[in-house]
Design a protein around this motif. Structure first.
Motif, PDB file in Angstrom:
ATOM      1  N   PHE A   1     -11.980  11.253  10.212  1.00  0.00           N
ATOM      2  CA  PHE A   1     -12.359  11.412   8.809  1.00  0.00           C
ATOM      3  C   PHE A   1     -11.170  11.139   7.893  1.00  0.00           C
ATOM      4  N   SER A   2     -10.168  11.984   7.971  1.00  0.00           N
ATOM      5  CA  SER A   2      -9.023  11.830   7.062  1.00  0.00           C
ATOM      6  C   SER A   2      -8.265  10.541   7.351  1.00  0.00           C
ATOM      7  N   GLY A   3      -8.088  10.241   8.626  1.00  0.00           N
ATOM      8  CA  GLY A   3      -7.368   9.012   8.980  1.00  0.00           C
ATOM      9  C   GLY A   3      -8.033   7.773   8.421  1.00  0.00           C
ATOM     10  N   SER A   4      -9.358   7.703   8.535  1.00  0.00           N
ATOM     11  CA  SER A   4     -10.058   6.524   8.010  1.00  0.00           C
ATOM     12  C   SER A   4      -9.969   6.461   6.488  1.00  0.00           C
ATOM     13  N   LEU A   5     -10.009   7.605   5.828  1.00  0.00           N
ATOM     14  CA  LEU A   5      -9.887   7.599   4.367  1.00  0.00           C
ATOM     15  C   LEU A   5      -8.486   7.193   3.930  1.00  0.00           C
ATOM     16  N   TYR A   6      -7.470   7.652   4.650  1.00  0.00           N
ATOM     17  CA  TYR A   6      -6.102   7.234   4.328  1.00  0.00           C
ATOM     18  C   TYR A   6      -5.968   5.714   4.480  1.00  0.00           C
ATOM     19  N   LEU A   7      -6.440   5.203   5.602  1.00  0.00           N
ATOM     20  CA  LEU A   7      -6.333   3.760   5.846  1.00  0.00           C
ATOM     21  C   LEU A   7      -7.147   2.955   4.842  1.00  0.00           C
ATOM     22  N   LEU A   8      -8.340   3.431   4.539  1.00  0.00           N
ATOM     23  CA  LEU A   8      -9.194   2.746   3.558  1.00  0.00           C
ATOM     24  C   LEU A   8      -8.508   2.666   2.202  1.00  0.00           C
ATOM     25  N   SER A   9      -7.992   3.793   1.744  1.00  0.00           N
ATOM     26  CA  SER A   9      -7.383   3.815   0.412  1.00  0.00           C
ATOM     27  C   SER A   9      -6.106   2.984   0.363  1.00  0.00           C
ATOM     28  N   LEU A  10      -5.354   2.950   1.438  1.00  0.00           N
ATOM     29  CA  LEU A  10      -4.089   2.203   1.439  1.00  0.00           C
ATOM     30  C   LEU A  10      -4.278   0.713   1.688  1.00  0.00           C
ATOM     31  N   SER A  11      -5.303   0.361   2.477  1.00  0.00           N
ATOM     32  CA  SER A  11      -5.489  -1.039   2.838  1.00  0.00           C
ATOM     33  C   SER A  11      -6.582  -1.737   2.041  1.00  0.00           C
ATOM     34  N   GLY A  12      -7.545  -0.959   1.550  1.00  0.00           N
ATOM     35  CA  GLY A  12      -8.676  -1.558   0.853  1.00  0.00           C
ATOM     36  C   GLY A  12      -9.719  -2.152   1.785  1.00  0.00           C
ATOM     37  N   ILE A  13      -9.548  -1.982   3.084  1.00  0.00           N
ATOM     38  CA  ILE A  13     -10.493  -2.520   4.066  1.00  0.00           C
ATOM     39  C   ILE A  13     -11.724  -1.627   4.088  1.00  0.00           C
ATOM     40  N   ARG A  14     -12.785  -2.101   3.522  1.00  0.00           N
ATOM     41  CA  ARG A  14     -13.985  -1.286   3.277  1.00  0.00           C
ATOM     42  C   ARG A  14     -14.694  -0.818   4.539  1.00  0.00           C
ATOM     43  N   TRP A  15     -14.683  -1.607   5.611  1.00  0.00           N
ATOM     44  CA  TRP A  15     -15.422  -1.202   6.805  1.00  0.00           C
ATOM     45  C   TRP A  15     -14.859   0.080   7.423  1.00  0.00           C
ATOM     46  N   LEU A  16     -13.640   0.457   7.072  1.00  0.00           N
ATOM     47  CA  LEU A  16     -13.078   1.717   7.576  1.00  0.00           C
ATOM     48  C   LEU A  16     -13.901   2.908   7.104  1.00  0.00           C
ATOM     49  N   GLY A  17     -14.590   2.751   5.971  1.00  0.00           N
ATOM     50  CA  GLY A  17     -15.457   3.817   5.488  1.00  0.00           C
ATOM     51  C   GLY A  17     -16.595   4.130   6.442  1.00  0.00           C
TER      52      GLY A  17
END
Length: 122
Positions: free
Chosen positions: A82-98
């Motif tokens: 949960f938190s890891g994917s949100l961190y990566l999503l917000s930092l990378s902008g890669i939407r599929w991480l959501g």
């Protein structure tokens, strides 16, 4: 197992505080408001579940068993997903991480159910 989950909870809280400070001081100028909000949700839920890990250690000391242990591992998996994917999503902008985020939420739901069942069973 109690020590393990307290240490994991303390480490997760440490990382949550560090991530929160990094977000507040290092990312405010770099992320737009939407991605900043995503990052902050990751931090908030990581902190909640860091305390859940410490509570799990207490439950294990009071009502030992495999369900309480399973809850602890599920809290860890949930935090990473949960938190890891949100961190990566917000930092990378890669939407599929959501798409990974809900899996972490499901792990947390299972953890809470296991924790409750461990206490009821004990």
């Amino acid at each position: 197992m109690e020590k393990f989950f307290v240490v994991c909870g303390a480490a997760s809280a440490f990382i949550g505080v560090a991530a929160g400070a990094f977000g507040a001081h290092g990312l405010k100028q770099r992320l737009d408001a939407d991605m900043m909000a995503v990052f902050e949700v990751g931090v908030r839920y990581q902190m909640y579940h860091a305390f859940a890990l410490i509570a799990t250690a207490w439950v294990i000391s009071r009502w030992p068993g495999s369900l309480a242990n399973r809850a602890g591992y599920l809290f860890i998996v949930g935090t990473v997903l949960f938190s890891g994917s949100l961190y990566l999503l917000s930092l990378s902008g890669i939407r599929w991480l959501g798409a990974i985020t809900p899996l972490g939420g499901l792990a947390w739901l299972a953890a809470w159910a296991c924790l409750a069942w461990a206490v009821l069973k004990g």
